[in-house]
Design a protein around this motif. Structure first.
Motif, short mmCIF file in Angstrom:
data_model
loop_
_atom_site.label_atom_id
_atom_site.label_comp_id
_atom_site.label_asym_id
_atom_site.label_seq_id
_atom_site.Cartn_x
_atom_site.Cartn_y
_atom_site.Cartn_z
N MET A 128 5.30 -18.05 2.97
CA MET A 128 6.36 -17.18 3.58
C MET A 128 6.05 -15.74 2.69
O MET A 128 6.43 -14.68 3.20
N ARG A 129 6.15 -15.98 1.65
CA ARG A 129 6.01 -14.78 0.59
C ARG A 129 4.67 -13.86 0.81
O ARG A 129 4.72 -12.50 1.07
N ALA A 130 3.59 -14.56 1.36
CA ALA A 130 2.63 -14.00 1.52
C ALA A 130 2.45 -13.22 2.76
O ALA A 130 1.81 -12.27 3.12
N GLN A 131 3.31 -13.71 3.80
CA GLN A 131 3.43 -13.08 4.90
C GLN A 131 4.27 -11.80 4.96
O GLN A 131 4.60 -11.19 6.20
N GLN A 132 5.09 -11.63 3.82
CA GLN A 132 5.88 -10.40 3.90
C GLN A 132 5.22 -9.32 3.98
O GLN A 132 4.16 -9.25 3.35
N ALA A 134 4.13 -5.64 2.93
CA ALA A 134 3.89 -5.08 1.37
C ALA A 134 5.22 -4.40 1.03
O ALA A 134 5.54 -4.54 -0.02
N ASN A 135 5.78 -3.71 1.94
CA ASN A 135 6.87 -2.85 1.42
C ASN A 135 8.16 -4.01 1.06
O ASN A 135 9.08 -3.40 0.24
N GLU A 136 8.25 -5.03 1.65
CA GLU A 136 9.28 -5.86 1.17
C GLU A 136 9.30 -6.50 -0.18
O GLU A 136 10.21 -7.12 -0.61
N HIS A 137 8.00 -6.35 -0.77
CA HIS A 137 7.59 -7.03 -2.13
C HIS A 137 8.22 -6.04 -3.27
O HIS A 137 8.58 -6.59 -4.23
N ARG A 138 8.48 -4.91 -2.90
CA ARG A 138 9.10 -4.10 -3.79
C ARG A 138 10.51 -4.04 -3.96
O ARG A 138 11.30 -4.33 -2.91
N THR A 139 11.11 -4.02 -5.03
CA THR A 139 12.63 -3.80 -5.16
C THR A 139 13.06 -2.33 -5.37
O THR A 139 12.28 -1.72 -6.01
#
Length: 139
Positions: A128-132, A134-139
């Motif tokens: 699930m994390r890999a499918q997010q 790229a911009n959702e990985h940033r905080t």
């Protein structure tokens, strides 16, 4: 049951066996196979190439206490269900037919359900994390 299975194995290579007495099983996506095999080197695993699934044999009765949430949504089937089980010597891929990634052997060994559930949950989270995006990985 043994004669029934032997008859089907000799004619079709697979037998539909009832679950709940000798084993229950957990259905998982194919991408889980290597991690399960590495973590539980004695666990019996069946690969279903047509469906890109793997079945992990577990202790009978596991389905009664299996927690979907803890196991990342992976289902455990038990009493009242059936599993298409390849012949004991079918350990190589032949088309899309099921085969053993690791057959159970003379002394079946079942992985601890809580450890298997935790591993499957972690694998599902990783996917699930890999499918997010790229911009959702940033905080």
């Amino acid at each position: 049951m043994r004669q029934h299975a032997a008859r089907w194995w000799s004619s079709t290579g697979c037998a539909l066996l009832p679950t709940g007495d000798a084993f229950d099983y957990v259905k998982a996506p194919g991408y889980c196979a290597r991690a399960v095999a590495d973590r539980f080197p004695k666990a019996a695993l069946i690969n279903y190439p047509r469906y890109w699934r793997v079945a992990v044999l577990v202790v009978p009765g596991t389905a009664n206490t299996w927690d979907l949430e803890t196991a990342g949504g992976m289902v455990c089937e038990g009493a009242g269900e059936h599993l298409n089980v390849p012949a004991p010597d079918r350990t190589a891929m032949e088309g899309e037919d099921p085969y053993w990634l690791r057959p159970p052997g003379d002394q079946p060994w079942f992985p601890p359900a809580n450890e298997l559930a935790a591993l499957l949950h972690r694998l599902e989270e990783d996917v699930m994390r890999a499918q997010q995006p790229a911009n959702e990985h940033r905080t």
